[in-house]
Each structure stands twice: as C-alpha cells, then as structure tokens.
Motif scaffolding. Structure first.
Motif, mmCIF file in Angstrom:
data_model
loop_
_atom_site.group_PDB
_atom_site.id
_atom_site.type_symbol
_atom_site.label_atom_id
_atom_site.label_comp_id
_atom_site.label_asym_id
_atom_site.label_seq_id
_atom_site.Cartn_x
_atom_site.Cartn_y
_atom_site.Cartn_z
ATOM 1 N N ILE A 179 0.868 -1.184 0.000
ATOM 2 C CA ILE A 179 0.000 0.000 0.000
ATOM 3 C C ILE A 179 0.907 1.236 0.000
ATOM 4 O O ILE A 179 1.764 1.391 0.872
ATOM 5 N N ASP A 180 0.691 2.095 -0.979
ATOM 6 C CA ASP A 180 1.497 3.293 -1.188
ATOM 7 C C ASP A 180 0.880 4.494 -0.466
ATOM 8 O O ASP A 180 -0.340 4.535 -0.280
ATOM 9 N N ASP A 181 1.720 5.427 -0.101
ATOM 10 C CA ASP A 181 1.245 6.700 0.486
ATOM 11 C C ASP A 181 0.300 6.463 1.653
ATOM 12 O O ASP A 181 -0.699 7.180 1.817
ATOM 13 N N PHE A 182 0.607 5.447 2.462
ATOM 14 C CA PHE A 182 -0.334 5.045 3.512
ATOM 15 C C PHE A 182 -0.657 6.210 4.446
ATOM 16 O O PHE A 182 0.229 6.920 4.906
ATOM 17 N N ALA A 236 9.557 3.614 4.736
ATOM 18 C CA ALA A 236 9.361 5.053 4.916
ATOM 19 C C ALA A 236 9.745 5.749 3.617
ATOM 20 O O ALA A 236 10.830 5.537 3.093
ATOM 21 N N GLU A 237 8.822 6.548 3.088
ATOM 22 C CA GLU A 237 9.075 7.308 1.851
ATOM 23 C C GLU A 237 9.612 8.688 2.192
ATOM 24 O O GLU A 237 9.367 9.198 3.281
ATOM 25 N N GLY A 238 10.271 9.308 1.254
ATOM 26 C CA GLY A 238 10.663 10.709 1.426
ATOM 27 C C GLY A 238 11.693 10.907 2.511
ATOM 28 O O GLY A 238 11.697 11.946 3.185
HETATM 29 MG MG MG Z 1 4.397 6.701 -2.476
#
Ligand code: MG
Ligand code: C2E
Ligand code: MG
Ligand code: MG
Length: 275
Positions: A179-182, A236-238
C-alpha cells in the motif's frame, strides 16, 4: 463600466478557454503517441534495507520527455492520461518497459532486485490485468516474484469484488503487494485487511517533520504499531535526512526510500548504485 468591460472580458475568457482546450488536446494526442510508440521512460529509485543498507527493491517511476515542453512531472501528465482514458495503456507501457529492462539486465549479468510498479485505479479495476502481467512475464521469461505492485488507498476505492480478485490474482502469480502513500487516502482498515498486502509505505508527508513534529511522530508510531500487529513490513518514503532514518529505524521501520539515498534515476545510473 460593466458594459464597457463586459464584452472584453468575455472575449478574453473565450479566447483563453479555446486555447487551453486546444493545448490540452495537443497534450493528449502527444501523450497518446508517446504511449503507443513506447516513448515513455521509466526511472528507478532504490529502497534500502535498514539493517545493512543494501538495495532491497527499486521503484519504477514513469517519466515523459515531451518533444517541446521537456521533462514533465508525472503528476501533471497522469492527470491528462486519466481524463483522456489513457491510464490502462500507460500502465501497460510501463509494465512492458520494466520487464524489458529486467530481462536486459539479467542477460547482461547485472540482475535487478525486485521491481516495484505503481498501479492505477484503472488497472486495479481491469480483470484482464493479471493476464497481461502473466503474458509479459512469459514473453520476457521473468518470474512474477521479481515484481511488487504498489496501490494507493484511493486506487482501491472501486468495486471491492473486482479489486480483490485482480490483486489476489497478481499475488497468486507470485508478485508482492504494497500500500502506497499510507495514511493519505480514503480507505478503511477492513478493506486493507481483505487484501493480500505484505508492505505499507508511510507517506512522505508524515516523514518530513520527523523527529520533531509531534503529529508526525504520533502518526508514524501508530502506522508502525499497526504494521507490527498485522505482520507487515514498512517502508518510509521521502527520507531526506539521516535523522529521519535513525528515528524510524529505532522504532522498527525496516526499509527506507528517499533523496537521502538517491533520487529516481535512469536504469544505467541505477545499475551503478547496485554495484
Ligand atoms: Mg508513495
Ligand atoms: P509515489 O508512488 O508515491 O512515488 C514517490 C514519489 O516521491 C516520486 O515522485 C519520487 O520522485 C518522490 N520522492 C522520492 N523520494 C523523495 C524525497 O526524499 N523527497 C521528495 N520530496 N520526494 C521524493 P514522482 O516520480 O514525481 O511520482 C509521483 C507520483 O506519480 C508517484 O508517487 C505515483 O503515485 C505516480 N506515478 C509515478 N509513476 C507511475 C506509474 O508508472 N503508474 C502510476 N499509476 N502512477 C505513477
Ligand atoms: Mg509508489
Ligand atoms: Mg507519494
């Protein structure tokens, strides 16, 4: 005065409206051509394993070098693709490029790690998607285990039976699901629970304020707690700073992605990072 400026305003509005409709149409046909003639590019961004900093996965991110405008942001042209009904075709072109790249690297003795591909709502609602993935995998002799798919919460809002059977079929083939951008979309936990997800990606909007912003800390901790309870791994993104990684790693986050490690780069540059 209203009468004096009225017609002028109208003329101006009308002119703008026509020219923006015209430029929109031009953009749409250029994008359609780019999709059909395999002119879209795919860049790759590494996802790092926090325990030893090796590259665990690479995320495929679509790029478009528009003949006149130059490089356009995916946010911009995905919007055009969506309103023009081109999203399924765009996604199929990205998938084909990923499989091509994977095969070429395999043949050249520089194998790629698992490649994570973003899926749109249009793809997730297409019962023919799993067949396409299977066909591409056999065409390029690529095991589906080499693929991961990312869906945002908003991409899985459509008819649940379809979404579930499409995503389950992809997982049955052997691909992983994340799941992206949770935390940023519309989604219920029961919907997540009914999908064969093994990873969640904490959206970068909750990472950027770490470790000082108390709201980001609370949100990140609760996502990590939820993931631990459900037996999911977390990316963890970004991640842009060492302190983002340190704080998250100490609290059980295993995987990291962000400019701190690398921006999305062309395949050739990604191969250098992999060495
Ligand atoms: Mg994302
Ligand atoms: P995403 O899937 O969440 O991808 C991560 C985005 O965050 C990428 O933007 C990446 O360049 C950016 N990013 C990565 N690390 C950092 C960082 O440390 N700081 C900041 N500020 N940004 C970072 P990009 O490539 O512009 O893509 C934007 C979105 O477009 C993606 O978000 C995804 O939702 C969508 N997208 C991209 N490629 C595809 C595709 O092939 N298919 C579909 N359906 N959507 C795609
Ligand atoms: Mg993504
Ligand atoms: Mg995002």
């Amino acid at each position: 005065t209203a009468k004096a400026i009225g017609p002028a305003n109208f003329a101006l509005f009308n002119h703008d409206h026509q020219s923006s409709a015209r430029s929109r149409f031009r953009l749409e046909s250029a994008l359609r051509t780019a999709i059909e003639s395999n002119q879209l590019d795919v860049f790759y961004q590494p996802i790092i394993d926090g325990s030893d900093h090796h590259i665990d996965t690479i995320e495929a991110l679509v790029r478009w070098n528009h003949p006149e405008n130059g490089w356009m942001s995916p946010i911009e042209f995905l919007d055009v693709a969506r309103s023009a009904g081109l999203m399924y075709g765009l996604g199929a072109a990205v998938l084909r490029r990923v499989c091509e790249d994977w095969r070429r690297c395999q043949d050249e003795g520089t194998p790629l790690p698992v490649v994570s591909v973003n899926l749109s709502a249009e793809q997730v609602l297409a019962p023919r998607l799993p067949e396409l993935v299977q066909a591409l995998c056999s065409e390029y002799a690529m095991p589906p285990q080499a693929l991961q798919f990312e869906v945002t919460e908003d991409a899985i809002q459509g008819d649940m039976d379809t979404v579930q059977s499409v995503l389950q079929a992809l997982v049955d083939l052997g691909a992983r699901l994340a799941i992206d951008d949770f935390g940023t979309g519309y989604s219920s936990l029961s919907r997540l629970k009914s999908l064969p997800v093994t990873r969640i990606k904490i959206d970068r909007s909750f990472v950027s304020g770490l470790p000082y912003d108390p709201d980001d800390r609370a949100i990140a901790l609760s996502i990590l707690g939820l993931a631990r309870g459900l037996g999911l791994t977390v990316v963890a993104e970004g991640v842009e700073l060492q302190e983002h990684e340190t704080w998250l790693h100490e609290r059980g986050c295993n995987y990291f992605q962000g400019y701190f490690y690398s921006r999305p780069v062309p395949l050739e540059d990604c191969l250098k990072l992999l060495q």
